[in-house]
Write a protein that holds these residues in place. Sequence first.
Motif, PDB file in Angstrom:
ATOM      1  N   ALA A   1     -10.553   1.155   3.714  1.00  0.00           N
ATOM      2  CA  ALA A   1     -11.120   2.264   2.941  1.00  0.00           C
ATOM      3  C   ALA A   1     -10.686   3.626   3.492  1.00  0.00           C
ATOM      4  O   ALA A   1     -10.715   4.628   2.762  1.00  0.00           O
ATOM      5  CB  ALA A   1     -12.641   2.169   2.920  1.00  0.00           C
ATOM      6  N   GLU A   2     -10.294   3.680   4.758  1.00  0.00           N
ATOM      7  CA  GLU A   2      -9.804   4.933   5.330  1.00  0.00           C
ATOM      8  C   GLU A   2      -8.545   5.410   4.621  1.00  0.00           C
ATOM      9  O   GLU A   2      -8.231   6.606   4.627  1.00  0.00           O
ATOM     10  CB  GLU A   2      -9.530   4.762   6.822  1.00  0.00           C
ATOM     11  CG  GLU A   2     -10.791   4.587   7.650  1.00  0.00           C
ATOM     12  CD  GLU A   2     -10.491   4.202   9.098  1.00  0.00           C
ATOM     13  OE1 GLU A   2      -9.288   4.161   9.470  1.00  0.00           O
ATOM     14  OE2 GLU A   2     -11.437   3.938   9.844  1.00  0.00           O
ATOM     15  N   GLY A   3      -7.802   4.470   4.039  1.00  0.00           N
ATOM     16  CA  GLY A   3      -6.758   4.831   3.095  1.00  0.00           C
ATOM     17  C   GLY A   3      -5.421   5.225   3.658  1.00  0.00           C
ATOM     18  O   GLY A   3      -4.617   5.809   2.937  1.00  0.00           O
ATOM     19  N   ASP A   4      -5.111   4.938   4.924  1.00  0.00           N
ATOM     20  CA  ASP A   4      -3.786   5.268   5.450  1.00  0.00           C
ATOM     21  C   ASP A   4      -2.774   4.268   4.905  1.00  0.00           C
ATOM     22  O   ASP A   4      -2.682   3.132   5.366  1.00  0.00           O
ATOM     23  CB  ASP A   4      -3.795   5.238   6.983  1.00  0.00           C
ATOM     24  CG  ASP A   4      -2.541   5.881   7.562  1.00  0.00           C
ATOM     25  OD1 ASP A   4      -1.496   5.860   6.884  1.00  0.00           O
ATOM     26  OD2 ASP A   4      -2.608   6.409   8.683  1.00  0.00           O
TER      27      ASP A   4
ATOM     28  N   ARG B   1       0.831  -1.209   0.000  1.00  0.00           N
ATOM     29  CA  ARG B   1       0.000   0.000   0.000  1.00  0.00           C
ATOM     30  C   ARG B   1       0.862   1.255   0.000  1.00  0.00           C
ATOM     31  O   ARG B   1       0.511   2.257  -0.617  1.00  0.00           O
ATOM     32  CB  ARG B   1      -0.911   0.021   1.220  1.00  0.00           C
ATOM     33  CG  ARG B   1      -1.826  -1.178   1.347  1.00  0.00           C
ATOM     34  CD  ARG B   1      -2.770  -1.023   2.535  1.00  0.00           C
ATOM     35  NE  ARG B   1      -3.838  -0.068   2.257  1.00  0.00           N
ATOM     36  CZ  ARG B   1      -4.499   0.591   3.193  1.00  0.00           C
ATOM     37  NH1 ARG B   1      -4.183   0.439   4.476  1.00  0.00           N
ATOM     38  NH2 ARG B   1      -5.478   1.420   2.858  1.00  0.00           N
ATOM     39  N   ARG B   2       1.985   1.204   0.697  1.00  0.00           N
ATOM     40  CA  ARG B   2       2.862   2.381   0.787  1.00  0.00           C
ATOM     41  C   ARG B   2       3.863   2.443  -0.364  1.00  0.00           C
ATOM     42  O   ARG B   2       4.145   3.529  -0.884  1.00  0.00           O
ATOM     43  CB  ARG B   2       3.613   2.364   2.117  1.00  0.00           C
ATOM     44  CG  ARG B   2       4.629   3.489   2.242  1.00  0.00           C
ATOM     45  CD  ARG B   2       5.254   3.570   3.610  1.00  0.00           C
ATOM     46  NE  ARG B   2       6.343   4.542   3.637  1.00  0.00           N
ATOM     47  CZ  ARG B   2       7.038   4.878   4.714  1.00  0.00           C
ATOM     48  NH1 ARG B   2       6.756   4.302   5.881  1.00  0.00           N
ATOM     49  NH2 ARG B   2       8.009   5.762   4.650  1.00  0.00           N
ATOM     50  N   CYS B   3       4.399   1.305  -0.773  1.00  0.00           N
ATOM     51  CA  CYS B   3       5.537   1.289  -1.696  1.00  0.00           C
ATOM     52  C   CYS B   3       5.218   0.709  -3.064  1.00  0.00           C
ATOM     53  O   CYS B   3       6.078   0.744  -3.958  1.00  0.00           O
ATOM     54  CB  CYS B   3       6.686   0.482  -1.084  1.00  0.00           C
ATOM     55  SG  CYS B   3       7.220   1.072   0.529  1.00  0.00           S
ATOM     56  N   GLY B   4       4.031   0.155  -3.261  1.00  0.00           N
ATOM     57  CA  GLY B   4       3.713  -0.512  -4.505  1.00  0.00           C
ATOM     58  C   GLY B   4       4.092  -1.973  -4.478  1.00  0.00           C
ATOM     59  O   GLY B   4       4.636  -2.486  -3.494  1.00  0.00           O
ATOM     60  N   LEU B   5       3.776  -2.675  -5.557  1.00  0.00           N
ATOM     61  CA  LEU B   5       4.113  -4.087  -5.675  1.00  0.00           C
ATOM     62  C   LEU B   5       5.619  -4.255  -5.839  1.00  0.00           C
ATOM     63  O   LEU B   5       6.340  -3.309  -6.150  1.00  0.00           O
ATOM     64  CB  LEU B   5       3.399  -4.695  -6.877  1.00  0.00           C
ATOM     65  CG  LEU B   5       1.874  -4.587  -6.906  1.00  0.00           C
ATOM     66  CD1 LEU B   5       1.344  -5.117  -8.243  1.00  0.00           C
ATOM     67  CD2 LEU B   5       1.244  -5.339  -5.745  1.00  0.00           C
TER      68      LEU B   5
END
Length: 464
Positions: free
Chosen positions: A241-244, A157-161
């Motif tokens: 869904a909050e998206g952090d 979520r933070r760095c990508g795949l």
Amino acid sequence: MSTYTPTLDHRLLERLRGAVRGEVVEPGDPDYDEARRVYNAMHDKRPALVVRAVDAGDVIATVDFARDQGLTLAVRGGSHSVPGYGTCDGGVVLDLGRMRGIRVDPDHRRARVEGGCTWADVNHATYAFGLATTGGIVSTTGVGGLTTGGGMGHLARRCGLACDNLASVDLVTADGSFLTCTDERADENGALMWAVRGGGGNFGVVTSFSYRLHPIADVLGGPTFYPLDPDVLRRYRELVAEGDEKLGAVLVVGLGPPVPFLPERWHGRPLCGVVACWTGPEDEDDRVRDRLAALGPVVGRHLERMPYPVINTLFDDLVPAGLFHYWKGAFTQSLPDGVIDAFVEYGATTPSIQSVTVVFPVDGACHRVGPRDTAFSYRDADFSIALSPTLATREECEAQKDWVRAFHGALVPHAMDGGYVNFMDGDDQDRVRANYRDNFTRLRELKRRYDPGNLFRLNHNIAP
């Protein structure tokens, strides 16, 4: 078990032995059984040769030998391929497991990683510099198969795949050429770089990967367990869904493991859990703990500050090599109520403690890459689901295939057409086109150009 043994041209075989620095293992050699063994015990194959490569020269020689002899070629990195694509009957296994070199460049935040490395190797080497990149959630997983299939993990979520963090690869193609591919080039090598970022092993053998690294060292990580309840799963949906993006939140559904922080009365009972990986500031740890506790009644928790490499070992003891696996996968947008209902229904009949349904959030940084920017096309998926019955014997695993097929069937009305190639088993070849969507045509054109004879066919195959 097949007993087929091809007739080898011994002149060419001796030439191969002279061309490689690693070992060439044949049936009858003392270490043959060890050399042919793979992670998933469902696949008990007997190759004609196992070449334990130690460098790119060995890889080139082995590719040339298999092609010229007309032999099936299996390429093995960490050997975790659930469909057993790292082995074969009567062919050549190219084992990269001794190619484990890593060089970290902390100034440019890069790591050059050889193709036989595991994520434990990468995490150990990069942690010394306070850096990390997205890898798997089992440390013994090889970098090659996970990255070329896409590459999900706690940091996605933070760095990508994992494939999003590739800067370049060294690749041996079917004609024995050695190419360095980057996405900064507009030539054919750049096209191959695009293809290996999600296209699996269809285009050659990656002998080394160059990964972009991120300033991540210690994290707040570990599982929080709850009863298997639809309300908990709906609150988990809201949490994501909050998206952090600094919060990795892998959902697991299964039976309670026999761990000390889970009361004994929950061992073997259906439950769900969130394996958190918080890469934000330490002074927000308590807020994250409270947010996870608000998902439902907490029946067990081990959520502590730890080095990032440790979080990727938390599943290792649960799924050691030698168990029997059969997998299915799906992508979803959000987690519709129908998916949650299936988790509750089929999670209650999970066949073993090792059989864990795993849900990876693939939003955040994964969504900031376009669907045609890499071969991995499902940039509009929010979650990737892995259904993985894992048993102690072949007979038990065979008996549970109907369970996982029914579970997958219950997800299909609520899921996207394709799935993640690394969560597919060998009987999912008919889903390959759907797995790549609009990218399939371009991938097939590249396959025709670089592997017209389909030498690299032991994979989720893009046939030329």
